[in-house]
Design a protein around this motif. Structure first.
Motif, short mmCIF file in Angstrom:
data_model
loop_
_atom_site.label_atom_id
_atom_site.label_comp_id
_atom_site.label_asym_id
_atom_site.label_seq_id
_atom_site.Cartn_x
_atom_site.Cartn_y
_atom_site.Cartn_z
N LYS A 190 32.69 0.59 29.64
CA LYS A 190 32.72 1.74 28.74
C LYS A 190 32.39 1.35 27.30
O LYS A 190 32.00 2.19 26.51
CB LYS A 190 34.09 2.42 28.78
N ASP A 191 32.57 0.06 26.96
CA ASP A 191 32.31 -0.40 25.60
C ASP A 191 30.86 -0.83 25.40
O ASP A 191 30.46 -1.13 24.28
CB ASP A 191 33.23 -1.58 25.25
N LEU A 192 30.10 -0.91 26.48
CA LEU A 192 28.70 -1.33 26.38
C LEU A 192 27.80 -0.12 26.14
O LEU A 192 27.84 0.85 26.89
CB LEU A 192 28.26 -2.06 27.65
N VAL A 193 27.00 -0.20 25.09
CA VAL A 193 26.09 0.89 24.74
C VAL A 193 24.67 0.33 24.66
O VAL A 193 24.45 -0.71 24.04
CB VAL A 193 26.47 1.53 23.40
N LYS A 194 23.75 1.02 25.29
CA LYS A 194 22.35 0.61 25.24
C LYS A 194 21.67 1.29 24.06
O LYS A 194 21.62 2.52 23.98
CB LYS A 194 21.66 1.00 26.55
N LEU A 195 21.15 0.48 23.14
CA LEU A 195 20.47 1.03 21.97
C LEU A 195 19.07 1.53 22.33
O LEU A 195 18.56 1.28 23.43
CB LEU A 195 20.38 -0.03 20.87
N GLN A 196 18.46 2.20 21.39
CA GLN A 196 17.15 2.82 21.62
C GLN A 196 16.10 1.79 22.05
O GLN A 196 15.23 2.08 22.86
CB GLN A 196 16.70 3.52 20.34
N ALA A 197 16.20 0.58 21.50
CA ALA A 197 15.21 -0.46 21.82
C ALA A 197 15.55 -1.23 23.09
O ALA A 197 14.82 -2.14 23.48
CB ALA A 197 15.09 -1.43 20.64
N GLU A 251 18.52 -2.98 23.75
CA GLU A 251 19.58 -4.00 23.67
C GLU A 251 20.94 -3.38 24.01
O GLU A 251 21.21 -2.24 23.68
CB GLU A 251 19.67 -4.60 22.26
N TYR A 252 21.78 -4.17 24.68
CA TYR A 252 23.14 -3.74 24.98
C TYR A 252 24.09 -4.27 23.92
O TYR A 252 24.07 -5.46 23.59
CB TYR A 252 23.59 -4.23 26.36
N VAL A 253 24.92 -3.40 23.38
CA VAL A 253 25.92 -3.77 22.37
C VAL A 253 27.31 -3.57 22.96
O VAL A 253 27.62 -2.50 23.48
CB VAL A 253 25.77 -2.92 21.10
N SER A 254 28.14 -4.60 22.84
CA SER A 254 29.54 -4.48 23.24
C SER A 254 30.34 -4.09 22.00
O SER A 254 30.53 -4.89 21.08
CB SER A 254 30.06 -5.81 23.79
N LEU A 255 30.80 -2.84 21.97
CA LEU A 255 31.54 -2.34 20.81
C LEU A 255 32.83 -3.13 20.60
O LEU A 255 33.21 -3.42 19.46
CB LEU A 255 31.84 -0.86 20.98
N GLY A 256 33.49 -3.47 21.68
CA GLY A 256 34.73 -4.25 21.57
C GLY A 256 34.48 -5.62 20.98
O GLY A 256 35.30 -6.14 20.21
N SER A 259 22.45 5.74 22.48
CA SER A 259 21.12 5.35 22.97
C SER A 259 19.98 6.06 22.27
O SER A 259 18.81 5.78 22.55
CB SER A 259 21.03 5.59 24.48
N TYR A 260 20.29 6.98 21.37
CA TYR A 260 19.24 7.71 20.65
C TYR A 260 18.87 7.03 19.34
O TYR A 260 17.97 7.49 18.63
CB TYR A 260 19.68 9.14 20.38
N HIS A 261 19.59 5.94 19.01
CA HIS A 261 19.33 5.25 17.75
C HIS A 261 19.30 3.74 17.96
O HIS A 261 19.78 3.23 18.98
CB HIS A 261 20.38 5.64 16.70
N SER A 262 18.78 3.04 16.98
CA SER A 262 18.52 1.61 17.14
C SER A 262 19.52 0.71 16.44
O SER A 262 19.32 -0.50 16.38
CB SER A 262 17.10 1.30 16.63
N LYS A 314 21.83 -9.79 15.42
CA LYS A 314 21.46 -8.90 14.33
C LYS A 314 21.65 -7.43 14.70
O LYS A 314 22.13 -6.63 13.90
CB LYS A 314 20.00 -9.15 13.92
N PHE A 315 21.32 -7.07 15.95
CA PHE A 315 21.43 -5.67 16.37
C PHE A 315 22.88 -5.25 16.60
O PHE A 315 23.17 -4.07 16.75
CB PHE A 315 20.60 -5.40 17.63
#
Length: 337
Positions: free
Chosen positions: A198-205, A207-212, A233-236, A290-291
């Motif tokens: 649930k903490d993993l978000v896929k960015l527009q480009a 990449e997967y970001v772990s918010l936690g 996922s609508y933004h980078s 960086k992302f």
């Protein structure tokens, strides 16, 4: 976990306010004991003369500390080991597994691990292809944590759809719970919690970001009382909501020549930029990609408490409620009119 993080931050703030001699003595003793712990040795002199006052914060007679509410950062866990002179372990489990899952051994001074499975249950890892986690990964298998055994509940009350989504029985009649947490097994059978679906978000480009992961890297900063990372996922890029420490933020404003009430400082774009600089430096030091580094933030003049409905009674973030509460700021930070 939240209590331990707050103790760590407050003690380190006090250390930074010490004289140069006292601060250097504390750091010397801290580093010496950390080295001795890694070798399996004790440090009775440091415990008696350097860390006695810190131990007194919790009464001075603590023999064991156990954290199970949320993953404990390696920095905080090692700090508690050293300054409170006792083992600090972690456990893992869910309400749906009756709290039982794993627990560390008393003698295990490794950080970031939650121990081996308890005798009442079994644990296995399920591939999560979308996130790139596989139980065939080398050198350590990774995947979504499944808990099976008699301790697993029958499902959710009057919620058949969620029950079918989170529970299943295998061909042997074993009942399994899909936890949504991502784990990794060490060679000795101990488990690490490395992510959460649930903490993993896929960015527009892509990449997967772990918010936690982002929050864990930044929340121990003296300037930060609490932080929630956000992305979609609508933004980078990643943004964040920050509850700043009033004393630290006020001092930062003074250094930058900014004045105003507490609310005015938190609503100031100049202060947002100054805090963002501090966060970015800390993120780079914590080896975030960086992302993963927040590009824009919103400073909140009000703390998040269970009464506000933005955190649970255990002070875990309620992401859905936070998103709703800061919807206007989300639109502003993502450039929507």
């Amino acid at each position: 976990m939240e209590i331990m993080d707050r103790i760590y931050k407050n003690v380190m703030n006090k250390v930074n306010e010490m004289s140069s001699f006292q601060r250097n003595l504390f750091i010397l003793a801290y580093n010496y004991k950390m080295e001795q712990i890694s070798k399996g040795h004790s440090t009775p002199l440091c415990d008696s003369f350097i860390f006695r006052k810190v131990r007194g914060l919790l009464g001075g007679n603590i023999r064991l500390l156990l954290c199970g509410g949320a993953p404990l950062s390696a920095t905080t866990q090692r700090f508690m080991n050293i300054c409170f002179c006792c083992p600090v372990g972690q456990g893992y489990g869910l309400t749906e597994s009756c709290g039982a899952g794993t627990i560390t051994e008393v003698w295990d001074y490794n950080t970031g691990r939650v121990g081996a499975p308890l005798v009442c249950c079994e644990i296995k890892l399920k591939n999560w292809e979308e996130g790139g986690y596989f139980n065939t990964d080398k050198p350590h298998p990774r995947g979504e944590i499944l808990i099976g055994g008699q301790n697993v509940t029958m499902g959710y009350y009057k919620n058949e759809a969620k029950t079918k989504a989170d529970f299943f029985e295998d061909e042997n009649g074993q009942r399994w719970l899909c936890t949504g947490d991502i784990g990794e097994f060490d060679p000795d059978g101990c488990l690490k919690i490395i992510d959460r679906k649930k903490d993993l978000v896929k960015l527009q480009a892509g990449e997967y970001v772990s918010l936690g992961k982002v929050e864990a890297a930044l929340k121990n900063l003296p300037l930060i009382d609490n932080i929630c990372a956000y992305a979609n996922s609508y933004h980078s890029y990643v943004i964040g909501f920050v509850v700043p420490n009033q004393k630290e933020l006020t001092e930062l404003a003074r250094k930058k020549g900014l004045t105003g009430t507490w609310e005015e400082l938190c609503n100031s774009s100049e202060m947002e930029n100054e805090v963002l600089k501090v966060l970015s430096e800390a993120a780079i030091s914590a080896s975030l990609e960086k992302f993963e580094i927040p590009v824009k933030i919103r400073l909140s003049p009000e703390p998040w408490t269970p009464e506000t409905g933005l955190v649970t009674d255990a002070f875990k973030l309620k992401r859905k409620e936070l998103k709703t509460h800061y919807q206007a700021d989300i639109e502003r930070m993502y450039g929507r009119k």
